[in-house]
Design a protein around this motif. Structure first.
Motif, mmCIF file in Angstrom:
data_model
loop_
_atom_site.group_PDB
_atom_site.id
_atom_site.type_symbol
_atom_site.label_atom_id
_atom_site.label_comp_id
_atom_site.label_asym_id
_atom_site.label_seq_id
_atom_site.Cartn_x
_atom_site.Cartn_y
_atom_site.Cartn_z
ATOM 1 N N UNK A 1 83.148 37.934 36.551
ATOM 2 C CA UNK A 1 82.549 37.776 37.885
ATOM 3 C C UNK A 1 81.827 39.051 38.319
ATOM 4 N N UNK A 2 82.420 40.213 37.998
ATOM 5 C CA UNK A 2 81.794 41.501 38.344
ATOM 6 C C UNK A 2 80.399 41.615 37.734
ATOM 7 N N UNK A 3 80.281 41.286 36.448
ATOM 8 C CA UNK A 3 78.989 41.396 35.771
ATOM 9 C C UNK A 3 77.968 40.427 36.363
ATOM 10 N N UNK A 4 78.430 39.218 36.678
ATOM 11 C CA UNK A 4 77.517 38.226 37.251
ATOM 12 C C UNK A 4 77.044 38.648 38.642
ATOM 13 N N UNK A 5 77.980 39.138 39.458
ATOM 14 C CA UNK A 5 77.598 39.609 40.795
ATOM 15 C C UNK A 5 76.631 40.801 40.697
ATOM 16 N N UNK A 6 76.852 41.652 39.710
ATOM 17 C CA UNK A 6 75.960 42.806 39.526
ATOM 18 C C UNK A 6 74.542 42.332 39.188
ATOM 19 N N UNK A 7 74.440 41.310 38.340
ATOM 20 C CA UNK A 7 73.128 40.810 37.924
ATOM 21 C C UNK A 7 72.356 40.182 39.079
ATOM 22 N N UNK A 8 73.081 39.631 40.076
ATOM 23 C CA UNK A 8 72.394 39.021 41.218
ATOM 24 C C UNK A 8 72.362 39.976 42.416
ATOM 25 N N UNK A 9 72.753 41.241 42.170
ATOM 26 C CA UNK A 9 72.676 42.314 43.177
ATOM 27 C C UNK A 9 73.565 42.068 44.391
ATOM 28 N N UNK A 10 74.694 41.375 44.189
ATOM 29 C CA UNK A 10 75.669 41.174 45.269
ATOM 30 C C UNK A 10 76.720 42.270 45.142
ATOM 31 N N UNK A 11 76.400 43.458 45.673
ATOM 32 C CA UNK A 11 77.235 44.628 45.414
ATOM 33 C C UNK A 11 78.549 44.615 46.193
ATOM 34 N N UNK A 12 78.599 43.923 47.326
ATOM 35 C CA UNK A 12 79.876 43.790 48.021
ATOM 36 C C UNK A 12 80.892 43.063 47.149
ATOM 37 N N UNK A 13 80.441 41.991 46.503
ATOM 38 C CA UNK A 13 81.353 41.250 45.635
ATOM 39 C C UNK A 13 81.617 41.984 44.321
ATOM 40 N N UNK A 14 80.674 42.820 43.880
ATOM 41 C CA UNK A 14 80.969 43.695 42.736
ATOM 42 C C UNK A 14 82.147 44.599 43.091
ATOM 43 N N UNK A 15 82.087 45.193 44.294
ATOM 44 C CA UNK A 15 83.185 46.037 44.760
ATOM 45 C C UNK A 15 84.484 45.262 44.874
ATOM 46 N N UNK A 16 84.403 44.013 45.344
ATOM 47 C CA UNK A 16 85.617 43.190 45.476
ATOM 48 C C UNK A 16 86.252 42.917 44.106
ATOM 49 N N UNK A 17 85.400 42.616 43.102
ATOM 50 C CA UNK A 17 85.940 42.342 41.756
ATOM 51 C C UNK A 17 86.547 43.607 41.136
ATOM 52 N N UNK A 18 85.928 44.740 41.382
ATOM 53 C CA UNK A 18 86.495 45.999 40.889
ATOM 54 C C UNK A 18 87.848 46.259 41.545
ATOM 55 N N UNK A 19 87.964 45.922 42.831
ATOM 56 C CA UNK A 19 89.254 46.057 43.522
ATOM 57 C C UNK A 19 90.292 45.137 42.877
ATOM 58 N N UNK A 20 89.906 43.889 42.585
ATOM 59 C CA UNK A 20 90.844 42.944 41.973
ATOM 60 C C UNK A 20 91.290 43.417 40.585
ATOM 61 N N UNK A 21 90.331 43.957 39.807
ATOM 62 C CA UNK A 21 90.685 44.509 38.494
ATOM 63 C C UNK A 21 91.665 45.674 38.643
ATOM 64 N N UNK A 22 91.390 46.522 39.613
ATOM 65 C CA UNK A 22 92.264 47.671 39.843
ATOM 66 C C UNK A 22 93.655 47.218 40.263
ATOM 67 N N UNK A 23 93.703 46.144 41.039
ATOM 68 C CA UNK A 23 94.996 45.583 41.456
ATOM 69 C C UNK A 23 95.825 45.189 40.235
ATOM 70 N N UNK A 24 95.179 44.516 39.269
ATOM 71 C CA UNK A 24 95.872 44.110 38.038
ATOM 72 C C UNK A 24 96.376 45.340 37.281
ATOM 73 N N UNK A 25 95.514 46.343 37.161
ATOM 74 C CA UNK A 25 95.899 47.567 36.451
ATOM 75 C C UNK A 25 97.047 48.281 37.163
#
Length: 673
Positions: free
Chosen positions: A133-157
């Protein structure tokens, strides 16, 4: 000390998951499938049946945006009633249909939803879909959701104990969210990075980020967020995190003072789980400060509250705290009992950090099984260390801190200003030197180009002379054919005509047969004339297109040396004799250079070369291939392209190139005369 931070982060992640439907615009066309108002009024069982009927209907519908939206909305409603299996199925259907339609927006959203469905069962799968999802959001320039996916990944880690890599992901998220107005998400990111730093024993830095999180809450109030209860819950969570840090630093009175101020009847009524956490933390801080008054009652009251809610992670942390409490009271038997329960629950919910914590306590107090618990602790600790060995370094957070400081400090000091001026002067001097050397090189290159053009003119002159010789030979051949027509075929036709005239008055069978022979002879003469006519037609086609012959020969010769199929197009709207030799020889060399480049680098199946005349004043040359292409921005021009560009510039023409990796290359040259 505290694992309560885990609870807070889980609360934040679930909050984002519950609110994800807000980003799905309500589609009026989807009303035939999805009636949101009706669904909200249903009980859990009826709601599930209604959603099942929607899914059955969607299976019969053609794949379009309405169907994909309805799958996503259905997945969200399943998620609200904790039916993660059906939510996952609907999300995967939405993802599959979105891939078929190349719908990047819904592919990203569906991947996000699938990750949410896996978060509590298969964290590695959740991480994978969040990454997608992060890569897809990045490709469509939805940077808020890029940040959200990075947060979710960090949560898992974070929940896997990989704090270093978690910190890296959150630092990336904060960089994407620098200009965002989503203060709630930024608050969560600062909270998580603060908890990571706490685990990495960087308490002062952790405290800094928790205070940044509080700053985001203030922005939410200023921006008119009407849900004051929600903001208050965030505030209580942040203050708990800050108290954790005070306890870890041994500043227990600070922690006790803050936690006491947080306890209230309103909090107990509005959020019993959060109230239980504040109560448990207050008891823990008092215990560490050797103030044992009523702390046993406080621990058991908090445990009772979370037990009634069924929050297993909260129950785990409370039991570990109670185990420590029994140890402080020298009640080893009860401590062992409650810590064993905590260990079993930690194993059940796969919380590696609390497994280690409970094993560590048990290895110290259970004399009978001390060795067993110590070995289990070492084994698990080694396993975690192995997983973390390849974690990313801390440069991501440093980059974020640097960029934030650069944004805040826009006024330079005098010393820095002088350094900047000196640096600018040195750079300017370096640029001047480079420009001078470049001009010197260009002058030599132009001289060489002039000599090359002169040589090309001579070569073209030789080619022209050779063509003239060829034309003379053609003329001789045509004269020979004309003589053959006159002396041979014409005489034959005359003889046949005379004989047919003679036999025309006779009717006996021998004469008829003889007449047939002469008719057959006429057919032979006809075929002979047709053959000669075709030969002459081909010759006349080439008479006025000598330069085309050269280009055709150049392109035809590629068949034996290249796998690429070359095709030459000429609109035939002009004569080469009207074009100066200087332009023709440069055009020839440009095409020759382009063909060489295609053969060497393009790996193309087809290449089309066309020459057109525009407004009687311009020639447009186009060379298009379907090869592997290249990145124009990142790849330096080779000698071939440089030569083409220089030849074009020498004639004051225009050069343009387009190329994309995997698509091919198009070269367009316009010459004005």
């Amino acid at each position: 000390m505290r694992t309560l931070a885990y609870i807070i982060l889980l609360f934040l992640l679930l909050l984002f998951s519950c609110k994800k439907n807000d980003s799905v615009a309500y589609d009026k066309n989807a009303a035939i499938f999805f009636d949101k108002n009706y669904i909200d009024k249903l009980g859990k069982n009826k709601k599930e049946k209604y959603l099942d009927s929607i899914v059955d209907l969607l299976k019969l519908k053609k794949n379009d945006s309405t169907v994909r939206n309805s799958y996503l909305k259905t997945a969200t409603e399943y998620y609200y009633i904790n039916n993660f299996e059906k939510s996952l199925s609907a999300s995967l259907n939405a993802l599959r249909l979105s891939k078929q339609s190349d719908d990047s927006i819904r592919m990203a959203k569906a991947s996000y939803y699938v990750g949410d469905c896996y978060i509590n069962s298969k964290k590695d799968s959740a991480y994978f879909y969040y990454l997608l999802a992060e890569k897809l959001y990045y490709n469509i320039h939805d940077y808020d959701n890029v940040g959200r996916m990075l947060f979710n990944k960090a949560y898992v880690l974070f929940y896997n104990g990989n704090y270093v890599e978690c910190e890296v992901e959150i630092a990336k998220a904060l960089r994407y969210l620098k200009k965002s107005t989503n203060h709630q998400l930024i608050f969560s990111c600062n909270t998580l990075i603060g908890n990571c730093l706490e685990k990495l024993v960087e308490y002062d830095e952790a405290l800094h980020y928790h205070k940044l999180a509080l700053g985001e809450l203030e922005k939410m109030k200023i921006n008119g967020n009407d849900d004051s209860n929600e903001i208050n819950n965030y505030y209580v969570s942040s203050m708990i995190n800050i108290c954790n840090l005070y306890d870890l630093k041994g500043e227990f009175p600070k922690s006790i003072k803050i936690l006491k101020s947080l306890l209230s009847a309103d909090l107990k009524k509005s959020n019993p789980r959060l109230y239980a956490n504040v109560l448990s933390n207050l008891a823990y801080s008092k215990m560490k400060n050797r103030n044992y008054e009523n702390i046993g009652l406080m621990f058991f009251e908090s445990l009772k509250i979370v037990d009634s809610i069924g929050a297993e992670s909260d129950i785990l942390y409370k039991k570990i705290h109670i185990g420590e409490y029994f140890l402080s009271q020298k009640d080893t038997t009860k401590a062992i009992q409650i810590l064993k329960e905590a260990n079993q629950l930690a194993v059940k919910i796969k919380n590696s950090n609390e497994i280690l914590t409970s094993l560590k306590f048990l290895s110290k107090i259970d004399k009978t099984h001390r060795l067993f618990y110590a070995n289990e602790y070492i084994k698990l600790s080694d396993s975690i260390n192995t997983l973390q060995k390849n974690a990313h370094n801390k440069y991501a957070r440093i980059e974020y801190e640097t960029s934030r400081i650069e944004d805040e400090n826009k006024i330079l000091t005098k010393k820095n200003f002088y350094i900047l001026i000196i640096s600018f002067g040195l750079i300017l001097l370096l640029i001047i030197i480079i420009v001078l050397r470049s001009l010197k090189y260009k002058n030599k290159e132009l001289e060489f180009l002039k000599e090359q053009q002169k040589a090309n003119e001579e070569i073209y002159q030789l080619l022209t002379e050779q063509n003239e010789k060829i034309n003379v030979a053609k003329e001789n051949e045509k004269a020979k054919i004309a003589k053959e027509l006159h002396d041979g075929i014409m005489n034959k036709i005359y003889g046949v005509r005379m004989n047919l005239g003679f036999f025309n008055s006779k009717v006996d069978e021998k004469i008829i047969e003889k007449r047939k022979e002469y008719i057959f002879e006429l057919q032979n003469i006809e075929n002979e004339i047709r053959t000669i006519s075709h030969d002459l037609s081909r010759s006349s086609f080439l008479e006025d297109n000598d330069f085309d012959v050269l280009l055709l020969n150049l392109i035809e010769n590629q068949k034996d040396i290249s796998f690429t199929q070359f095709k030459y197009l000429n609109d035939g709207m002009f004569e080469w004799s009207s074009i100066q030799n200087l332009y023709k020889i440069n055009l020839y060399r440009i095409i020759q250079e382009a063909i060489l480049n295609v053969n060497k680098y393009a790996n193309a199946k087809n290449c089309e070369i066309s020459v057109q005349k525009f407004n009687d004043a311009s020639l447009i040359i186009s060379i298009v291939d379907d090869g592997q292409g290249f990145d124009i921005k990142n790849k330096k021009n080779g000698i071939g392209l440089t030569n083409i560009k220089e030849r074009t510039n020498s004639l004051k023409g225009e050069f343009h190139i387009e190329s994309k990796i995997g698509v091919g290359t198009k070269i367009k040259v316009t010459l004005h005369f």
